[in-house]
Structures are given as structure tokens and as C-alpha cells.
Design an enzyme around this catalytic site. Sequence first.
Site, PDB file in Angstrom:
ATOM      1  N   LYS A 198      42.423  52.880  48.860  1.00  0.00           N
ATOM      2  CA  LYS A 198      43.385  51.922  49.424  1.00  0.00           C
ATOM      3  C   LYS A 198      44.515  51.733  48.419  1.00  0.00           C
ATOM      4  CE  LYS A 198      44.415  47.635  49.382  1.00  0.00           C
ATOM      5  NZ  LYS A 198      45.880  47.721  49.496  1.00  0.00           N
ATOM      6  N   GLU A 274      39.602  47.247  36.278  1.00  0.00           N
ATOM      7  CA  GLU A 274      40.648  47.452  35.256  1.00  0.00           C
ATOM      8  C   GLU A 274      41.712  46.417  35.583  1.00  0.00           C
ATOM      9  OE1 GLU A 274      40.247  49.725  32.979  1.00  0.00           O
ATOM     10  OE2 GLU A 274      38.736  51.005  33.903  1.00  0.00           O
ATOM     11  N   CYS A 309      50.151  47.466  32.557  1.00  0.00           N
ATOM     12  CA  CYS A 309      49.004  46.630  32.176  1.00  0.00           C
ATOM     13  C   CYS A 309      48.902  46.513  30.666  1.00  0.00           C
ATOM     14  CB  CYS A 309      47.721  47.199  32.766  1.00  0.00           C
ATOM     15  SG  CYS A 309      47.453  48.919  32.334  1.00  0.00           S
TER      16      CYS A 309
HETATM   17  P1  NAD Z   1      46.847  42.983  42.751  1.00  0.00           P
HETATM   18  O1  NAD Z   1      45.555  42.501  42.189  1.00  0.00           O
HETATM   19  O2  NAD Z   1      47.716  42.042  43.472  1.00  0.00           O
HETATM   20  O3  NAD Z   1      46.608  44.191  43.771  1.00  0.00           O
HETATM   21  C1  NAD Z   1      45.898  45.357  43.368  1.00  0.00           C
HETATM   22  C2  NAD Z   1      45.285  45.978  44.612  1.00  0.00           C
HETATM   23  O4  NAD Z   1      44.294  45.081  45.117  1.00  0.00           O
HETATM   24  C3  NAD Z   1      46.276  46.220  45.756  1.00  0.00           C
HETATM   25  O5  NAD Z   1      45.953  47.424  46.407  1.00  0.00           O
HETATM   26  C4  NAD Z   1      46.015  45.022  46.668  1.00  0.00           C
HETATM   27  O6  NAD Z   1      46.335  45.263  48.019  1.00  0.00           O
HETATM   28  C5  NAD Z   1      44.525  44.828  46.491  1.00  0.00           C
HETATM   29  N1  NAD Z   1      44.032  43.484  46.804  1.00  0.00           N
HETATM   30  C6  NAD Z   1      44.677  42.307  46.626  1.00  0.00           C
HETATM   31  N2  NAD Z   1      43.898  41.284  47.054  1.00  0.00           N
HETATM   32  C7  NAD Z   1      42.741  41.830  47.505  1.00  0.00           C
HETATM   33  C8  NAD Z   1      41.550  41.297  48.073  1.00  0.00           C
HETATM   34  N3  NAD Z   1      41.377  39.988  48.263  1.00  0.00           N
HETATM   35  N4  NAD Z   1      40.563  42.143  48.407  1.00  0.00           N
HETATM   36  C9  NAD Z   1      40.698  43.471  48.205  1.00  0.00           C
HETATM   37  N5  NAD Z   1      41.815  44.041  47.694  1.00  0.00           N
HETATM   38  C10 NAD Z   1      42.814  43.230  47.327  1.00  0.00           C
HETATM   39  O7  NAD Z   1      47.617  43.669  41.530  1.00  0.00           O
HETATM   40  P2  NAD Z   1      49.040  44.368  41.560  1.00  0.00           P
HETATM   41  O8  NAD Z   1      50.091  43.312  41.593  1.00  0.00           O
HETATM   42  O9  NAD Z   1      49.059  45.434  42.575  1.00  0.00           O
HETATM   43  O10 NAD Z   1      49.060  45.090  40.139  1.00  0.00           O
HETATM   44  C11 NAD Z   1      49.419  44.450  38.956  1.00  0.00           C
HETATM   45  C12 NAD Z   1      48.187  44.114  38.152  1.00  0.00           C
HETATM   46  O11 NAD Z   1      47.444  45.305  37.906  1.00  0.00           O
HETATM   47  C13 NAD Z   1      48.532  43.563  36.794  1.00  0.00           C
HETATM   48  O12 NAD Z   1      47.706  42.469  36.511  1.00  0.00           O
HETATM   49  C14 NAD Z   1      48.202  44.730  35.841  1.00  0.00           C
HETATM   50  O13 NAD Z   1      47.893  44.355  34.529  1.00  0.00           O
HETATM   51  C15 NAD Z   1      47.051  45.356  36.538  1.00  0.00           C
HETATM   52  N6  NAD Z   1      46.854  46.739  36.102  1.00  0.00           N
HETATM   53  C16 NAD Z   1      45.797  47.017  35.288  1.00  0.00           C
HETATM   54  C17 NAD Z   1      45.596  48.321  34.809  1.00  0.00           C
HETATM   55  C18 NAD Z   1      44.428  48.655  33.909  1.00  0.00           C
HETATM   56  O14 NAD Z   1      44.128  49.825  33.748  1.00  0.00           O
HETATM   57  N7  NAD Z   1      43.754  47.666  33.324  1.00  0.00           N
HETATM   58  C19 NAD Z   1      46.489  49.319  35.189  1.00  0.00           C
HETATM   59  C20 NAD Z   1      47.558  49.008  36.024  1.00  0.00           C
HETATM   60  C21 NAD Z   1      47.729  47.701  36.488  1.00  0.00           C
END
Ligand code: NAD
Length: 506
Positions: A198, A274, A309
Site C-alpha cells: 500500500k 520504521e 526520516c
Molecule cells: P504516515 O504515518 O502518515 O503514513 C505512512 C503510511 O501509513 C501511508 O501509506 C499512510 O496511508 C498509512 N497510514 C496512515 N494511517 C494509517 C492507519 N491508520 N492504518 C494503516 N495505514 C495508515 O507517514 P508519512 O507522512 O507518509 O511519512 C512521514 C513519516 O515517515 C515521518 O515520520 C518519517 O520520519 C517516517 N519515515 C521513516 C523512515 C524510517 O526508515 N524510519 C523512512 C521514511 C519515512
Amino acid sequence: MSRTEMPKTRAEWQQRAADLTLEKGLETRAFINDVFVAAASGETFETRNPATGEVLAEVASCDAADADVAVSHARAAFDGGAWSRLAPGKRKKALLRLADLMEADKAELALLDTLDMGKPISSSLGDISGAIACFRYQAECIDKLYGEVAPTGDEALALVLREPLGVVASIVPWNFPLMMTAWKVAPALAAGNSVILKPSEKSPLSALRLAQLAHEAGLPRGVFQVLPGFGHTVGRALALSMEVDCLAFTGSTATGKQLMQYAGESNLKRLYLECGGKSPNLVFADCKDLDRVAKHAAAAIFHNQGEVCIAGSRLLVENSIREAFVDKVVAAAERMQPGDPLDPDSFMGAMVDETQYQRVLGFIRQGQEEGARLRAGGEATAVDGKGFFIPPTVFDGVTPEMAIGREEIFGPVLSVFGFDSEEEAVRLANDSVYGLAAGLWSQDIDRIMRVTRRLQSGQVFVNNWAGGDQTMPFGGVKQSGNGRDKSHHSLEEYSDLKSVWMSLAT
Ligand code: NAD
């Protein structure tokens, strides 16, 4: 210009972008059981180019009904064994074929990520190279991993077998759309699982292109499926599914916490997270070349518009050099102004969407209200009169109580802290709920080892920022998560150990 040719100039990239149309093969539907289909509900959502505000495409908006169908196909594919029981060497060949197709399609994959989420095309090309390298590395690993024979007496033969888990759902963010996808999907497929991806609703297009390539590479039906849609609909359904064996997630800490609850409420699926970060970058006064360190410190936060991140968002500088060093960082930041993402010379692009743009501007206002000293940036900008652009922003005199010193902003905002001793530097660095990455700049090897050992962080970069390749595990501690992407260790997440004790007549 043919599809496999690499554009060189801004005008050539603009032309390629104009050529991306549904008629010419841009895919916007879900990929379920080897065919592209509309969402069961018929619903779609818009994906927009944040650099111009234009709608790029209407994409299938999957929900629980689509998740159920995809999960049952994934399960059937797994049980059928066409992939899960295929010799690892043959899985390797298929994944290497997929990597070759990605290589041939590199320009288009990069363009899709740039148009979808606003990052500069040169960064996207780097991401796609990373994604291809990940597929190749994981493919090459899988036929070189042996099981174990445990040390027993003659009365037994004891085997430790490594087996795929079953159905893996992978939920990924938008900041490195295809690269984050590869970090999850490549090892999960290599290990023999059926994978449902997804992508983020903010960047679904390259994932759908990957599905087209996986089909071309000959992956068996149902082994790789892509469900575009929102987190609270299709993401939630996958996380709550009783038939998903593993959920591999990259995204925010808040969503990660929610997913843990879903796993507990459903089938206790294993969950690899992550999540976010607020990474400290420690600069000691003994550094030899402060100009070089300052450039790296600026790039550590402003690369990818700060939507990283592991962004080095907290710069901790020894007070004896702080004034002079911050001047150098500000000078480096001034040279990193945002530009058209389709210009190969742009270092920074647009923020992913208006919501993220407003959120980052909100933090900048809060930083000023809380008394931090604004040294660079601070005001929104535009490119050719359009788009959600924010210039490199530097605050000095930040303290841990301030929101900009504590919270993940996920934008081009650097918070500078001062310290007087090694002890204070370590205390400030570890004073965070996150523990994803940390940087350390010094010439003193004893200090480097002392501090490295004490930093609460999944990775430490010594005299560099974000160094590493496919051989290194990537992940965090504390509220940055528990998973490890990349390297052969990531295969451990997508496979299980089975112990077999065979009694032998002696
Ligand atoms: P997000 O948590 O809003 O969304 C990430 C994914 O989760 C998306 O596909 C979203 O549709 C899905 N999602 C959101 N709510 C959900 C739910 N209730 N149930 C299931 N899926 C759900 O994050 P974002 O804004 O897309 O990305 C930014 C974040 O990602 C930042 O916090 C960043 O640090 C983190 N990030 C971490 C890494 C790592 O390797 N640690 C790498 C890249 C990004």
C-alpha cells in the site's frame, strides 16, 4: 525521445512529463491478482504535483473490500507454492529480471516520484538507483543463505530451517516512494512471501509502475499486488486482517502506534516499524575542516526538503566554535534554495502538499514565538509563481523545551543547540523520544568511540552524514521503531525459523 532514454535538461524532463498520460500507459488502477482493476467501490482520489498544484491523475481508492480480495489471492498464491516453494535461485532470477526492467525504466520511475511528491529529479534518480540496488542485493542474497544443523549426539539430526511467513502487507510513506517500497518488498519477495503493497496516497504512481514491471518480469499471479488508497481505509483493513502474517511499515510514529494496536486487536501479526526521527548531529571543536563539516551539516537537513526520516534536524555544536560554525552553515544553506523539481540542477524541490507546507510553516512561527534566533529562511516561497516551497531555515539558540527542538518537523528547518562538554553533548543528543540516526564529527578517535557507544540510535555516522549502502542494516531504537531494512538482516524479518528434531536409531 524513447522511453528508455534519459532526459538531460529541464526542457527534456518537462517534455517527458507532458508525455505521461493514461493513453500512453500511465497506470492508476489497483493491481490485484496480476490485473489492473478499478477499486471495488469505483472511488478514486486525486494525486497532485505540489510544484505546480496541477492534478496528475485520478487514482483507484481501495478500501476494505479490495484488501479482502487481494489478501485471499495472496494467500492462494502462497499456498499454491509457485513462488513460496520455488528454488531460491529461481526467485533470484525473476527479481534480477525485475531489477533490469527498473533500470531500463529509470527515467520514468524517477519522473513519477518527482511529479507526485515534489523532490528534485536528481534526487529521484538517486532513489531509483537505490531501489534497483536493493532488489539486486536481496535477490543475490537469497540463494546463499543456509539453514543450520544443530549440535546433537548420534541419536538425532536437528535442523533449523528458514521459511517464508506467508502474506506480507507493506505500508510505505511518500518521502522516498520507490526506495522505501524496495526496502520492504525486495527482501519479502526474495524470502518467498506474497506481498501486498500500500503506497502512500500522496505518491502512488511509481508503485503502480513497479506492478507493471513485476508483471513483465513474470512474477506469478497474486505474489505481488498494489492497493493504492488511504491509511484509514485500505491501510487499516490490511493491518486488521486476520490473514496477513506480517505488516512491514515505514511512516510516522503516531501511525506506528496505531498499527501496533491493530495487530493486537487482530491476529498478533508480526509488525516491523520504521518510524520518525529527530536526529542529532554533533560537531566538536577539534574538527579539521569546519567548512566541509558545515556543508554536510546543511545538506543533512536540507536534502529532500528536510522530508527525511534521518534528517540531521538537531545540530549540536561545541560552544567555542558555535558562532563561526553557524555562520558557515547559514552560508551553505543560502546556496541550497529550492528550484523547479524538473531542473536537474535543483537541490531542493517542493513540500509534498499544502498540508505539510502549512505544518512546517506553523513550526517556523512557533520557533520564533518561543524565542529561537532565526538565522536563515523562515518565509514561504514560490518557483515560477507556483507551488509549496520553503527555503532552508536555520534557528540558533534552540533548547530542548522548544517544539522545534523536540518534534519531528519533516521539513527544511534546522535547530542549533550549543554544548560545553562531551557529557552535555551526549545528554542533549539522547534527550529525545526518537533514536533513528546520529552524526558525530571529530578527529579524536577515543572521543568518537566513547560517544558512539553512548548514543541511543540505530545508526551513527562518523565524519559523514547518511553514509551506507545495501550491506548496512537501517532502522531505529526507541520510538523510531524496531525494524531493520536493507542488508541480509532484513531477510530475517520476512522469514521464520522452524526447528526439526529427527530421532535416529543408534
Ligand atoms: P504516515 O504515518 O502518515 O503514513 C505512512 C503510511 O501509513 C501511508 O501509506 C499512510 O496511508 C498509512 N497510514 C496512515 N494511517 C494509517 C492507519 N491508520 N492504518 C494503516 N495505514 C495508515 O507517514 P508519512 O507522512 O507518509 O511519512 C512521514 C513519516 O515517515 C515521518 O515520520 C518519517 O520520519 C517516517 N519515515 C521513516 C523512515 C524510517 O526508515 N524510519 C523512512 C521514511 C519515512
